[in-house]
Design a protein around this motif. Structure first.
Motif, PDB file in Angstrom:
ATOM      1  N   PHE A  12       0.836  -1.193   0.000  1.00 21.73           N
ATOM      2  CA  PHE A  12       0.000   0.000   0.000  1.00 21.73           C
ATOM      3  C   PHE A  12       0.870   1.242   0.000  1.00 21.73           C
ATOM      4  CE2 PHE A  12       0.016  -0.678   4.652  1.00 21.73           C
ATOM      5  CZ  PHE A  12       0.281   0.597   5.116  1.00 21.73           C
ATOM      6  N   LYS A  13       0.302   2.297  -0.578  1.00 24.05           N
ATOM      7  CA  LYS A  13       1.006   3.566  -0.711  1.00 24.05           C
ATOM      8  C   LYS A  13       0.183   4.666  -0.069  1.00 24.05           C
ATOM      9  CE  LYS A  13       3.402   2.188  -4.862  1.00 24.05           C
ATOM     10  NZ  LYS A  13       3.857   2.566  -6.185  1.00 24.05           N
ATOM     11  N   THR A  14       0.877   5.595   0.593  1.00 26.32           N
ATOM     12  CA  THR A  14       0.240   6.712   1.274  1.00 26.32           C
ATOM     13  C   THR A  14       1.261   7.831   1.416  1.00 26.32           C
ATOM     14  OG1 THR A  14      -1.018   7.337   3.253  1.00 26.32           O
ATOM     15  CG2 THR A  14       0.770   5.779   3.566  1.00 26.32           C
ATOM     16  N   GLN A  15       0.880   8.927   2.040  1.00 20.10           N
ATOM     17  CA  GLN A  15       1.810  10.037   2.252  1.00 20.10           C
ATOM     18  C   GLN A  15       2.344  10.095   3.675  1.00 20.10           C
ATOM     19  OE1 GLN A  15       3.312  12.159   0.039  1.00 20.10           O
ATOM     20  NE2 GLN A  15       2.406  10.685  -1.371  1.00 20.10           N
ATOM     21  N   LYS A  16       1.684   9.415   4.608  1.00 21.31           N
ATOM     22  CA  LYS A  16       2.165   9.391   5.992  1.00 21.31           C
ATOM     23  C   LYS A  16       1.718   8.092   6.641  1.00 21.31           C
ATOM     24  CE  LYS A  16       2.279  11.815  10.363  1.00 21.31           C
ATOM     25  NZ  LYS A  16       1.811  12.906  11.185  1.00 21.31           N
ATOM     26  N   ALA A  17       2.638   7.471   7.384  1.00 24.01           N
ATOM     27  CA  ALA A  17       2.310   6.239   8.107  1.00 24.01           C
ATOM     28  C   ALA A  17       3.140   6.182   9.384  1.00 24.01           C
ATOM     29  CB  ALA A  17       2.580   5.011   7.250  1.00 24.01           C
ATOM     30  N   VAL A  18       2.570   5.514  10.384  1.00 23.35           N
ATOM     31  CA  VAL A  18       3.264   5.317  11.659  1.00 23.35           C
ATOM     32  C   VAL A  18       3.303   3.819  11.918  1.00 23.35           C
ATOM     33  CG1 VAL A  18       3.224   5.777  14.135  1.00 23.35           C
ATOM     34  CG2 VAL A  18       2.483   7.548  12.535  1.00 23.35           C
ATOM     35  N   VAL A  37      -0.184   2.349  10.653  1.00 20.93           N
ATOM     36  CA  VAL A  37      -1.417   3.133  10.573  1.00 20.93           C
ATOM     37  C   VAL A  37      -1.188   4.338   9.680  1.00 20.93           C
ATOM     38  CG1 VAL A  37      -3.095   4.486  11.893  1.00 20.93           C
ATOM     39  CG2 VAL A  37      -2.101   2.437  12.896  1.00 20.93           C
ATOM     40  N   SER A  38      -2.157   4.593   8.805  1.00 16.91           N
ATOM     41  CA  SER A  38      -2.151   5.808   7.994  1.00 16.91           C
ATOM     42  C   SER A  38      -3.560   6.373   7.995  1.00 16.91           C
ATOM     43  CB  SER A  38      -1.727   5.521   6.558  1.00 16.91           C
ATOM     44  OG  SER A  38      -1.828   6.708   5.792  1.00 16.91           O
ATOM     45  N   ASN A  39      -3.677   7.661   8.286  1.00 17.51           N
ATOM     46  CA  ASN A  39      -5.000   8.293   8.289  1.00 17.51           C
ATOM     47  C   ASN A  39      -5.099   9.421   7.265  1.00 17.51           C
ATOM     48  OD1 ASN A  39      -3.424  10.189   9.514  1.00 17.51           O
ATOM     49  ND2 ASN A  39      -4.513  10.210  11.449  1.00 17.51           N
ATOM     50  N   VAL A  40      -4.263   9.356   6.227  1.00 15.82           N
ATOM     51  CA  VAL A  40      -4.299  10.399   5.198  1.00 15.82           C
ATOM     52  C   VAL A  40      -4.684   9.853   3.828  1.00 15.82           C
ATOM     53  CG1 VAL A  40      -2.650  11.886   6.377  1.00 15.82           C
ATOM     54  CG2 VAL A  40      -1.814  10.194   4.770  1.00 15.82           C
ATOM     55  N   GLY A  41      -5.265   8.696   3.778  1.00 14.14           N
ATOM     56  CA  GLY A  41      -5.658   8.091   2.500  1.00 14.14           C
ATOM     57  C   GLY A  41      -4.573   7.161   1.994  1.00 14.14           C
ATOM     58  N   TYR A  42      -5.002   6.097   1.326  1.00 14.30           N
ATOM     59  CA  TYR A  42      -4.055   5.093   0.847  1.00 14.30           C
ATOM     60  C   TYR A  42      -4.615   4.401  -0.380  1.00 14.30           C
ATOM     61  CZ  TYR A  42      -7.089   1.403   2.500  1.00 14.30           C
ATOM     62  OH  TYR A  42      -8.156   0.567   2.661  1.00 14.30           O
ATOM     63  N   VAL A  43      -3.732   3.715  -1.082  1.00 22.72           N
ATOM     64  CA  VAL A  43      -4.090   2.802  -2.163  1.00 22.72           C
ATOM     65  C   VAL A  43      -3.353   1.506  -1.881  1.00 22.72           C
ATOM     66  CG1 VAL A  43      -4.017   2.353  -4.630  1.00 22.72           C
ATOM     67  CG2 VAL A  43      -4.335   4.680  -3.823  1.00 22.72           C
ATOM     68  N   ALA A  44      -4.089   0.385  -1.808  1.00 21.83           N
ATOM     69  CA  ALA A  44      -3.490  -0.919  -1.520  1.00 21.83           C
ATOM     70  C   ALA A  44      -3.643  -1.837  -2.723  1.00 21.83           C
ATOM     71  CB  ALA A  44      -4.157  -1.550  -0.299  1.00 21.83           C
ATOM     72  N   TYR A  45      -2.648  -2.680  -2.905  1.00 22.71           N
ATOM     73  CA  TYR A  45      -2.628  -3.625  -4.018  1.00 22.71           C
ATOM     74  C   TYR A  45      -2.344  -5.014  -3.479  1.00 22.71           C
ATOM     75  CZ  TYR A  45      -1.587   0.771  -6.383  1.00 22.71           C
ATOM     76  OH  TYR A  45      -1.614   2.069  -6.814  1.00 22.71           O
ATOM     77  N   MET A  46      -3.068  -5.998  -4.012  1.00 25.44           N
ATOM     78  CA  MET A  46      -2.797  -7.410  -3.719  1.00 25.44           C
ATOM     79  C   MET A  46      -3.152  -8.169  -4.985  1.00 25.44           C
ATOM     80  SD  MET A  46      -1.706  -9.484  -1.455  1.00 25.44           S
ATOM     81  CE  MET A  46      -1.841 -11.041  -0.658  1.00 25.44           C
ATOM     82  N   ASN A  47      -2.138  -8.702  -5.648  1.00 20.39           N
ATOM     83  CA  ASN A  47      -2.317  -9.322  -6.964  1.00 20.39           C
ATOM     84  C   ASN A  47      -2.934  -8.286  -7.903  1.00 20.39           C
ATOM     85  OD1 ASN A  47      -1.249 -11.736  -5.936  1.00 20.39           O
ATOM     86  ND2 ASN A  47      -3.268 -12.359  -5.211  1.00 20.39           N
ATOM     87  N   VAL A  51      -7.347  -3.835  -6.169  1.00 23.94           N
ATOM     88  CA  VAL A  51      -6.953  -2.490  -5.746  1.00 23.94           C
ATOM     89  C   VAL A  51      -7.977  -1.988  -4.739  1.00 23.94           C
ATOM     90  CG1 VAL A  51      -6.514  -0.129  -6.493  1.00 23.94           C
ATOM     91  CG2 VAL A  51      -5.942  -2.018  -8.006  1.00 23.94           C
ATOM     92  N   LEU A  52      -7.502  -1.485  -3.603  1.00 21.77           N
ATOM     93  CA  LEU A  52      -8.368  -0.891  -2.584  1.00 21.77           C
ATOM     94  C   LEU A  52      -7.925   0.546  -2.356  1.00 21.77           C
ATOM     95  CD1 LEU A  52      -7.750  -4.049  -1.017  1.00 21.77           C
ATOM     96  CD2 LEU A  52      -9.879  -3.108  -0.195  1.00 21.77           C
ATOM     97  N   ARG A  53      -8.893   1.420  -2.156  1.00 20.70           N
ATOM     98  CA  ARG A  53      -8.617   2.815  -1.809  1.00 20.70           C
ATOM     99  C   ARG A  53      -9.427   3.139  -0.565  1.00 20.70           C
ATOM    100  NH1 ARG A  53      -6.268   5.288  -6.320  1.00 20.70           N
ATOM    101  NH2 ARG A  53      -6.586   4.098  -8.222  1.00 20.70           N
ATOM    102  N   GLY A  54      -8.837   3.912   0.329  1.00 21.37           N
ATOM    103  CA  GLY A  54      -9.542   4.274   1.541  1.00 21.37           C
ATOM    104  C   GLY A  54      -8.937   5.499   2.188  1.00 21.37           C
ATOM    105  N   SER A  55      -9.623   5.976   3.220  1.00 22.19           N
ATOM    106  CA  SER A  55      -9.161   7.177   3.918  1.00 22.19           C
ATOM    107  C   SER A  55      -8.334   6.853   5.158  1.00 22.19           C
ATOM    108  CB  SER A  55     -10.359   8.038   4.325  1.00 22.19           C
ATOM    109  OG  SER A  55     -11.176   7.329   5.244  1.00 22.19           O
ATOM    110  N   TYR A  56      -8.379   5.598   5.621  1.00 20.13           N
ATOM    111  CA  TYR A  56      -7.672   5.193   6.835  1.00 20.13           C
ATOM    112  C   TYR A  56      -7.350   3.714   6.728  1.00 20.13           C
ATOM    113  CZ  TYR A  56      -7.048   3.906  11.774  1.00 20.13           C
ATOM    114  OH  TYR A  56      -6.557   3.417  12.964  1.00 20.13           O
ATOM    115  N   ILE A  57      -6.149   3.346   7.164  1.00 17.61           N
ATOM    116  CA  ILE A  57      -5.794   1.933   7.200  1.00 17.61           C
ATOM    117  C   ILE A  57      -4.992   1.655   8.459  1.00 17.61           C
ATOM    118  CG2 ILE A  57      -3.674   2.240   5.855  1.00 17.61           C
ATOM    119  CD1 ILE A  57      -4.233  -0.577   4.658  1.00 17.61           C
ATOM    120  N   LYS A  58      -5.321   0.524   9.087  1.00 14.15           N
ATOM    121  CA  LYS A  58      -4.527  -0.006  10.193  1.00 14.15           C
ATOM    122  C   LYS A  58      -4.283  -1.460   9.847  1.00 14.15           C
ATOM    123  CE  LYS A  58      -4.378  -0.855  15.149  1.00 14.15           C
ATOM    124  NZ  LYS A  58      -5.117  -0.732  16.423  1.00 14.15           N
TER     125      LYS A  58
END
Length: 163
Positions: free
Chosen positions: A106-112, A121-131, A134-141
Motif C-alpha cells: 500500500f502507498k500513502t503520504q504518511k504512516a506510523v 497506521v495511515s490516516n491520510v488516505g491510501y491505495v493498496a494492491y494485492m495481486n 486495488v483498494l482505496r480508503g481514507s484510513y488503514i490499520k
C-alpha cells in the motif's frame, strides 16, 4: 568627572543580549546510513537512509528504507522520503510505500509503524494492491503479525481467481 559618569549611566544602556538554550542538538550525522538491530533470535531490523541525524532520543532519516523481520513468516518493508525512529515507533512521511513478502503493498503520504505491536497506521488516505485487486480508503490499520486490515471509506476493485 561625576557629570561624565552620570551621563554615561543615563544615556547608555547595557546591551540586551538574547540568550538561546539549545535543547535539541544533533549528536552526529551520518551519510549513507545503515543500522542493524539484533536480538537473541537474530537479525530483527534493518534501517537504511541517504542521511541520518542522531539526537539524544531519536534518529531522523532521509530516504528511509526500513525492514522489520520480527514476523518470520512475512517480512515487512517500508520506504519513504523521510523517517523518524523514536521509542520503537517509526514515523514515515512523503511517498510512503509498505510492502510485504506475500505481495500486499500500500502507498500513502504518511504512516506510523509500531514495532512492538506490528501495527502500521495511515490516516491520510491510501491505495493498496494485492495481486490484481486495488483498494482505496481514507484510513488503514494493518497488523503484520495477525495479517489483519482495518480500513475506513473503502472502494475496492477485486479480481477473483479460480482455484
Amino acid at each position: 568627572m561625576l557629570v561624565v559618569l552620570a551621563s554615561i549611566y543615563i544615556f547608555f544602556k547595557p546591551l540586551n543580549i538574547k540568550q538561546q538554550a539549545f535543547v535539541d542538538v544533533p549528536l552526529f550525522e551520518i551519510k549513507d546510513f545503515t543500522m542493524y538491530e539484533l536480538d537473541p533470535t537474530g537479525l530483527h531490523t534493518i534501517m537504511l537512509g541517504s542521511t541520518a541525524t542522531r539526537y539524544s532520543n531519536r534518529y531522523t532519516v532521509k530516504d528511509i528504507d526500513y525492514t522489520d523481520n520480527k514476523n518470520k513468516e512475512y517480512i515487512a518493508n517500508m520506504q519513504a522520503n523521510n523517517g523518524i525512529y523514536k521509542n520503537d515507533i517509526v514515523t514515515l512521511t512523503g511517498n510512503v510505500t509498505y510492502t510485504r513478502d506475500d505481495g500486499l503493498t500500500f502507498k500513502t503520504q504518511k504512516a506510523v509503524y509500531n514495532k512492538k505491536t506490528s501495527d502500521v497506521v495511515s490516516n491520510v488516505g491510501y491505495v493498496a494492491y494485492m495481486n490484481d485487486s486495488v483498494l482505496r480508503g481514507s484510513y488503514i490499520k494493518y497488523n503484520n503479525e495477525k495479517n489483519r486490515i482495518f480500513s475506513k471509506n473503502v472502494r475496492a476493485k477485486i479480481q477473483l481467481q479460480e482455484r
